[in-house]
Write an enzyme that holds these catalytic residues in place. Structure first.
Site: not given
Ligand SMILES: Cc1cc2nc3c(=O)[nH]c(=O)nc-3n(C[C@H](O)[C@H](O)[C@H](O)COP(=O)(O)OP(=O)(O)OC[C@H]3O[C@@H](n4cnc5c(N)ncnc54)[C@H](O)[C@@H]3O)c2cc1C
Length: 479
Positions: A122, A286, A334, A458
């Site tokens: 998008g 990140r 997340a 407990h």
């Molecule tokens: C190894 C690892 C372990 C983690 N473990 C944890 C955990 O245990 N607990 C926790 O709370 N957090 C954890 N995190 C962090 C967590 O994954 C992120 O904070 C969370 O995914 C952020 O959510 P979001 O929706 O902002 O972005 P994202 O999950 O990054 O999702 C964004 C989405 O948007 C899509 N996108 C991007 N640009 C576009 C575009 N222009 N058009 C269409 N689609 C697009 C991407 O492809 C993706 O699917 C972890 C991260 C990593 C890397």
């Protein structure tokens, strides 16, 4: 022909798909666009969290923990294991199927909530009287027009300057969750949450793991007392962690018919060192995903680090354009992304969505786990806040003894005058689950005495939470 929606969400990670569900629940015609592809090129909504983050890392942490327990801990329970083996391909396959179940679950939720899903990228195309135009580039080209847009495009791993990820030897979280054979020597740059979790997975499966960290303090965001204890436990497990290092260079070099990774660094004493490993995971932070979003098409402002600039309520500088999750300021978690997604959908509906940043829990899924909410002792000291603290070790908890997992403690920090809980810190078994009680307590502005007076089952690990609350008043019952 453009398609009209009241709410269009760009990004289907936890911030985006949850925002879309809440918007649909509130009666808005809603679309969600996500570009993530599975191996077959099909849609894989769920973002980093589902595909290469929270979910696959927890699947591998669980599998590797079982392997370690079978090899080292079953014996003390009187269970003999002979011929213990590792089928890594099967373990990785299970992880992939857990991911796939979550992808499918989200696609089902889109259908259930009548959310139009578009698989593709998008980007903003402009603004008109009809609304904000978003172009979708995927299998089909579409133009959507929305009254409100929520940007939830997330983040990607930051590479070392000058060293790109090849996902074969130099790995981001993506490659670090899919190594096809256990490396003999694994290097990890960054001793944060991701580095420690992935380092733990591969150490348990047999790799010799060395973690290099630039900061001089181990887990600086964690309460110091717990961080020190965790450092000792991780060292005992065999994780080699060097703090205060400066990475000078990293690269893949030929070694006979194979390859290895050499990392040149300066250690905390100023000595020049080289780490040679078979694979290197780089987990140094990140970066927000805004490439391809075309923010300039609607005049959307990014900050100097590329994050979408938002106010406390996730409003951007463009009316009716909002942003949530990793692509905006605040912790990259997340559940923070989800809470922001819900709050924004509710604000669009004229309600008063709210995210309390003081009660966002943090978890590191190592063994033992580390979880906390609220302020650390070092933060309270720096703020000059008068507080009382109480700790209770799992070694004195009956359930922990029965589990055979007695490392760590629960720690309470409460205001010296009012006894309001200011922070709760847990290092120990199931800390990720135990922290929920502390989050509820802090949301309701409970005192440590409130927790101390509540009946806890407990034997349970949660009794350690009650005892730590009692410890604030120096009246533990079992220690
Ligand atoms: C190894 C690892 C372990 C983690 N473990 C944890 C955990 O245990 N607990 C926790 O709370 N957090 C954890 N995190 C962090 C967590 O994954 C992120 O904070 C969370 O995914 C952020 O959510 P979001 O929706 O902002 O972005 P994202 O999950 O990054 O999702 C964004 C989405 O948007 C899509 N996108 C991007 N640009 C576009 C575009 N222009 N058009 C269409 N689609 C697009 C991407 O492809 C993706 O699917 C972890 C991260 C990593 C890397």
């Amino acid at each position: 022909m453009s398609k009209q929606f009241e709410v269009v969400v760009i990004g289907g990670g936890p911030g985006g798909y949850i925002a879309a569900i809440r918007a649909a629940q509130l009666g808005f015609s809603t679309a969600c666009i996500d570009e993530w592809k599975n191996r077959d090129g099909g849609p894989a909504p769920g973002g980093t969290c589902t595909n290469v983050g929270c979910i696959p890392s927890k699947a591998l942490l669980q599998s590797s923990e079982h392997f370690e327990q079978a090899g080292h801990q079953f014996e003390m329970h009187g269970i003999e294991v002979k011929g213990l083996g590792l089928d890594l391909a099967k373990m990785l396959g299970r992880k992939d199927s857990v991911v796939r179940q979550n992808n499918d679950g989200i696609l089902y939720l889109f259908k259930k909530n009548k959310i139009a899903f578009f698989h593709g990228r998008g980007s903003f195309a402009g603004r008109s009287d009809a609304g904000i135009e978003v172009r979708v580039a995927g299998a089909a080209e579409e133009t959507l027009v929305a009254r409100h847009v929520i940007v939830a495009t997330g983040s990607s791993a930051r590479p070392l300057p000058g060293t790109a990820f090849d996902e074969k030897r130099i790995l981001s979280n993506e490659g670090g969750l899919a190594i096809a054979e256990v490396p003999k020597r694994l290097g990890v740059i960054g001793a944060g949450v991701i580095g420690l979790e992935l380092g733990s997975v591969w150490r348990r499966l047999g790799a010799e793991v060395t973690i290099l960290e630039a900061l001089p303090t181990f887990l600086g965001a964690v309460d110091e007392q717990l961080a020190k204890e965790a450092a000792k436990l991780f060292a005992r497990q065999g994780l080699k962690i060097s703090l205060g290092v400066t990475i000078d260079r990293a690269g893949v070099e030929k070694k006979g018919r194979s390859e290895e990774v050499r990392v040149g660094y300066t250690d905390s004493a100023g000595a020049v060192q080289t780490l040679t490993v078979d694979r290197l995971i780089v987990s140094i932070g990140r970066v927000p995903n805004t490439t391809g979003l075309a923010p300039e098409a609607i005049g959307l402002t990014l900050d100097e680090r590329g994050f979408v600039r938002v106010d406390d309520e996730c409003r951007t500088n463009v009316p009716n354009v909002w942003a949530v999750g990793d692509v905006v300021r605040g912790p990259m978690l997340a559940h923070k992304a989800e809470e922001e997604g819900v709050a924004v959908a509710e604000r669009i509906a004229g309600q008063h969505g709210h995210v309390n940043f003081n009660t966002i829990p943090w978890v590191i899924y190592t063994s033992p786990e580390i979880a906390w909410v609220g302020q650390t002792e070092q933060q309270l000291k720096a703020a000059g806040r008068a507080y009382r603290s109480g700790t209770f070790p799992f070694a004195a908890n009956g359930r922990a003894r029965a589990l055979g997992d007695t490392s760590g403690m629960v720690k309470f920090l409460a205001d010296a005058a009012t006894d309001e809980i200011l922070g709760v810190h847990i290092l120990g078994p199931m800390a990720s689950e135990l922290i929920a009680e502390a989050v509820v307590a802090m949301e309701f502005r409970a005192s440590s005495e409130d927790i101390a007076r509540i009946c806890h089952a407990h034997p349970s690990l949660a009794e350690a939470t009650k005892e730590a609350a009692l410890a604030v008043d120096k009246r533990t019952l079992n220690f």
